[in-house]
Design an enzyme around this catalytic site. Structure first.
Site, mmCIF file in Angstrom:
data_model
loop_
_atom_site.group_PDB
_atom_site.id
_atom_site.type_symbol
_atom_site.label_atom_id
_atom_site.label_comp_id
_atom_site.label_asym_id
_atom_site.label_seq_id
_atom_site.Cartn_x
_atom_site.Cartn_y
_atom_site.Cartn_z
ATOM 1 N N LYS A 169 31.726 42.217 35.430
ATOM 2 C CA LYS A 169 32.872 41.438 34.953
ATOM 3 C C LYS A 169 32.715 40.024 35.495
ATOM 4 O O LYS A 169 32.875 39.791 36.684
ATOM 5 C CB LYS A 169 34.193 42.031 35.467
ATOM 6 C CG LYS A 169 35.391 41.374 34.805
ATOM 7 C CD LYS A 169 36.595 41.196 35.703
ATOM 8 C CE LYS A 169 36.443 40.081 36.671
ATOM 9 N NZ LYS A 169 36.318 38.717 36.091
ATOM 10 N N CYS A 279 30.131 28.283 48.453
ATOM 11 C CA CYS A 279 30.595 28.999 49.648
ATOM 12 C C CYS A 279 29.800 28.574 50.881
ATOM 13 O O CYS A 279 30.254 28.781 51.995
ATOM 14 C CB CYS A 279 30.496 30.494 49.412
ATOM 15 S SG CYS A 279 28.940 30.925 48.671
ATOM 16 N N GLU A 380 39.049 26.512 53.835
ATOM 17 C CA GLU A 380 37.956 26.162 52.931
ATOM 18 C C GLU A 380 38.509 25.245 51.835
ATOM 19 O O GLU A 380 39.365 25.668 51.058
ATOM 20 C CB GLU A 380 37.430 27.472 52.322
ATOM 21 C CG GLU A 380 36.161 27.340 51.563
ATOM 22 C CD GLU A 380 35.761 28.654 50.874
ATOM 23 O OE1 GLU A 380 36.630 29.520 50.648
ATOM 24 O OE2 GLU A 380 34.574 28.782 50.552
HETATM 25 P P1 NAD Z 1 38.386 34.675 43.028
HETATM 26 O O1 NAD Z 1 38.299 35.720 44.060
HETATM 27 O O2 NAD Z 1 39.714 34.320 42.492
HETATM 28 O O3 NAD Z 1 37.500 35.036 41.749
HETATM 29 C C1 NAD Z 1 36.239 35.631 41.866
HETATM 30 C C2 NAD Z 1 36.116 36.754 40.866
HETATM 31 O O4 NAD Z 1 37.122 37.726 41.137
HETATM 32 C C3 NAD Z 1 36.329 36.321 39.423
HETATM 33 O O5 NAD Z 1 35.483 37.064 38.588
HETATM 34 C C4 NAD Z 1 37.767 36.733 39.150
HETATM 35 O O6 NAD Z 1 38.021 36.996 37.797
HETATM 36 C C5 NAD Z 1 37.850 38.002 39.953
HETATM 37 N N1 NAD Z 1 39.208 38.413 40.312
HETATM 38 C C6 NAD Z 1 40.263 37.636 40.631
HETATM 39 N N2 NAD Z 1 41.339 38.414 40.893
HETATM 40 C C7 NAD Z 1 40.948 39.703 40.724
HETATM 41 C C8 NAD Z 1 41.592 40.970 40.849
HETATM 42 N N3 NAD Z 1 42.875 41.068 41.204
HETATM 43 N N4 NAD Z 1 40.867 42.084 40.598
HETATM 44 C C9 NAD Z 1 39.571 41.999 40.250
HETATM 45 N N5 NAD Z 1 38.906 40.840 40.123
HETATM 46 C C10 NAD Z 1 39.585 39.700 40.363
HETATM 47 O O7 NAD Z 1 37.623 33.452 43.650
HETATM 48 P P2 NAD Z 1 37.545 31.971 43.150
HETATM 49 O O8 NAD Z 1 38.602 31.223 43.852
HETATM 50 O O9 NAD Z 1 37.449 31.881 41.676
HETATM 51 O O10 NAD Z 1 36.088 31.613 43.709
HETATM 52 C C11 NAD Z 1 35.886 30.871 44.823
HETATM 53 C C12 NAD Z 1 35.641 31.713 46.070
HETATM 54 O O11 NAD Z 1 34.442 32.463 45.968
HETATM 55 C C13 NAD Z 1 35.482 30.871 47.289
HETATM 56 O O12 NAD Z 1 36.232 31.384 48.358
HETATM 57 C C14 NAD Z 1 33.994 30.946 47.597
HETATM 58 O O13 NAD Z 1 33.663 30.668 48.914
HETATM 59 C C15 NAD Z 1 33.653 32.311 47.134
HETATM 60 N N6 NAD Z 1 32.240 32.429 46.783
HETATM 61 C C16 NAD Z 1 31.424 33.120 47.623
HETATM 62 C C17 NAD Z 1 30.074 33.255 47.355
HETATM 63 C C18 NAD Z 1 29.163 34.013 48.282
HETATM 64 O O14 NAD Z 1 28.057 34.335 47.899
HETATM 65 N N7 NAD Z 1 29.578 34.330 49.493
HETATM 66 C C19 NAD Z 1 29.550 32.674 46.205
HETATM 67 C C20 NAD Z 1 30.396 31.983 45.357
HETATM 68 C C21 NAD Z 1 31.744 31.884 45.663
#
Ligand code: NAD
Length: 476
Positions: A169, A279, A380
């Site tokens: 997803k 990240c 962050e």
């Molecule tokens: P997010 O958690 O809102 O979204 C990430 C994913 O989770 C998306 O696909 C989103 O649709 C999904 N999601 C959101 N709510 C959900 C739920 N209730 N149930 C299931 N899936 C759900 O994160 P964001 O704010 O869009 O992304 C940024 C964050 O991601 C930052 O904190 C960043 O540091 C982190 N990040 C980490 C890495 C890593 O490799 N460690 C890489 C990229 C981003």
């Protein structure tokens, strides 16, 4: 479009949602809005396919991954352009990401053939111990928008190499890039049901299906700590395997014996990469008091030369933020820092001239005099803000750097081998760059400690996440 059981189709509900370009606000696509029922069908397809895919030889699975690698490279330019339009990063950075993403197919095409077992010494003379490594089963993956292609291949490639099948997803902001990755898998001939894609504008019900469906053996998530922690706690109820790649709060430490110009160049490159939406982006730049002035001058100078705009335009090196919420968070952090006494060296406002008001642009920003009372020091930011903090003592800076719930990436600039080693050993972070701003590659284990997650992606560790260890005891 959803890709389920080897076929492209619309959502069961018949609904779709629009995808917009964050640089222009224009609609660039219309994508199936998958539901929980669609996710359930994808899990069934993956379960059925697991029975055959897991029995393919590693050599056979490897061939599909090589083919996917070849197609990604062939389609690199088109995929990079799509990524710039959908996610916003400058074209050059998008090309780099496609290469990095494709590298996972290549690396795991090779690693598929290196999943070995063990023969262990047994305590009895009539006993033999054999260890097998077998695929965990059906994997459910959730990926973010900031690296919309590589975060998918970093999961799909090792899962398929190990003999698992998968349902992905992608983030609702970047489904078009995900569709292109699956087009490559389809065209590579990956058998039906082995890799499935469920796009949606409403992720929560799909997440519910992933953590509750007993046929899912493993959940792998990249995104925010908040969502990842919730999903992991729910997956624990049925003992699913979990890997999490979450947020970071990277320290970037510049010691007095570093070359300040070189360190400032590194800071400017890694801090503003992907407009700070990474990240592993440095969020706290600790500079030794003795070289802080030179460092700051060079950094501000380099930032002054940066050009924000549509990533398809020549010479642009700062793209937009993902949405208005992200822009407001960045502005809030900057305002809070200035109110608490930080000095705004450059930037500090939304960019709206020359048509940039159609997108979510924020000026690359440098703040000096940052202190622990400020939000930018503790949270962050996920945006183009470089907060500078000065220090004098090695032990002091090590403890400040470690004083965060996160533990993903850290950077150290020094010319002393002893200091570099002490920092490498003392920093509680999964990735440490020593005079190096890009310690990532398909061959390297990527992942964090503490709130930054569980498990590693890439490298030989990356495939281990998709394998169960089975011990056989034989009485002979
Ligand atoms: P997010 O958690 O809102 O979204 C990430 C994913 O989770 C998306 O696909 C989103 O649709 C999904 N999601 C959101 N709510 C959900 C739920 N209730 N149930 C299931 N899936 C759900 O994160 P964001 O704010 O869009 O992304 C940024 C964050 O991601 C930052 O904190 C960043 O540091 C982190 N990040 C980490 C890495 C890593 O490799 N460690 C890489 C990229 C981003």
């Amino acid at each position: 479009m959803l890709y389920v059981d080897g076929e492209w189709r619309g959502a069961g509900s018949g609904r779709s949602f629009e995808v917009t370009n964050p640089a222009t606000g224009e609609t660039i696509g219309d994508v199936a809005d998958g539901t929980r029922a669609d996710a359930s069908q994808a899990v069934i397809a993956a379960s059925v396919a697991f029975n055959t895919w897991s029995r393919f030889t590693a050599f056979e699975r490897s061939e599909y991954l090589y083919a996917a690698y070849g197609l990604m490279i062939e389609r690199k330019e088109a995929l990079a352009r799509l990524m710039t339009e959908e996610q916003g990063k400058p074209l050059r950075a998008a090309r780099n990401e496609v290469q990095y993403a494709a590298d996972f197919f290549l690396w795991y095409a090779e690693e598929a053939k290196r999943v070995y077992g063990d023969v262990l010494p047994a305590p009895r003379s009539d006993q033999r111990f054999i260890v097998l490594r077998q695929p965990v089963g059906v994997v459910a993956a959730i990926t973010p928008w900031n690296y919309p292609v590589s975060m998918i291949t970093r999961k799909v490639a090792p899962a398929l190499a190990a003999g698992c099948t998968i349902v992905v997803k992608p983030a609702e902001q970047t489904p078009l890039c995900a569709i292109e990755v699956f087009n490559a898998l389809h065209d590579a001939g990956v058998p039906a049901g082995v890799a499935n894609l469920v796009t949606t504008a409403n992720p929560a019900p799909i997440g519910d299906e992933f953590v509750e469906n007993p046929a899912v053996a493993k959940v792998t998530f990249t995104g925010s700590s908040e969502v990842g922690t919730k999903l992991a706690s729910r997956a624990a109820a049925s003992m699913k395997r979990v890997s999490l790649e979450l947020g970071g709060h990277a320290p970037f430490i510049v010691f007095a014996d570093a070359l300040p110009e070189y360190a400032a160049k590194g800071a400017s490159l890694v801090k503003f990469l992907n407009t700070g939406q990474a990240c592993i982006s440095p969020n706290r730049i600790f500079v030794h008091r003795g070289i802080a002035d030179v460092f700051l001058d060079v950094l501000v100078d380099r930032v002054a030369g940066m050009r924000a705009g549509n990533g398809l335009a020549e010479g642009v090196n700062i793209g937009p933020l993902v949405d208005m919420q992200a822009l407001e968070k960045v502005d809030r952090h900057v305002t809070d820092a200035v109110e608490h006494g930080a000095t705004l060296q450059i930037g500090g406002q939304r960019l709206i001239d020359d048509g940039l008001d159609a997108g979510f642009f924020y000026a690359p920003t440098v703040l000096s005099g940052v202190t622990p009372e400020m939000e930018v020091y503790n949270q962050e930011t996920f945006g183009p803000v470089a907060p500078i903090i000065t220090f004098t003592d090695d032990d002091e800076v090590l403890s400040l750097a470690n004083d965060t719930g996160y533990g993903l990436a850290a950077y150290v600039y020094t010319q002393s081998l002893g200091r570099a080693m002490r920092m490498f050993e003392g920093l509680h972070f999964g990735i440490v760059g020593i005079n190096d701003i890009n310690p990532t590659a398909a061959a390297a284990p990527f992942g964090g400690m503490n709130q930054s997650g569980i498990g590693r992606e890439g490298g030989r560790e990356g495939i281990a996440e998709y394998l169960e260890v089975k011990l056989g005891g034989f009485s002979i």
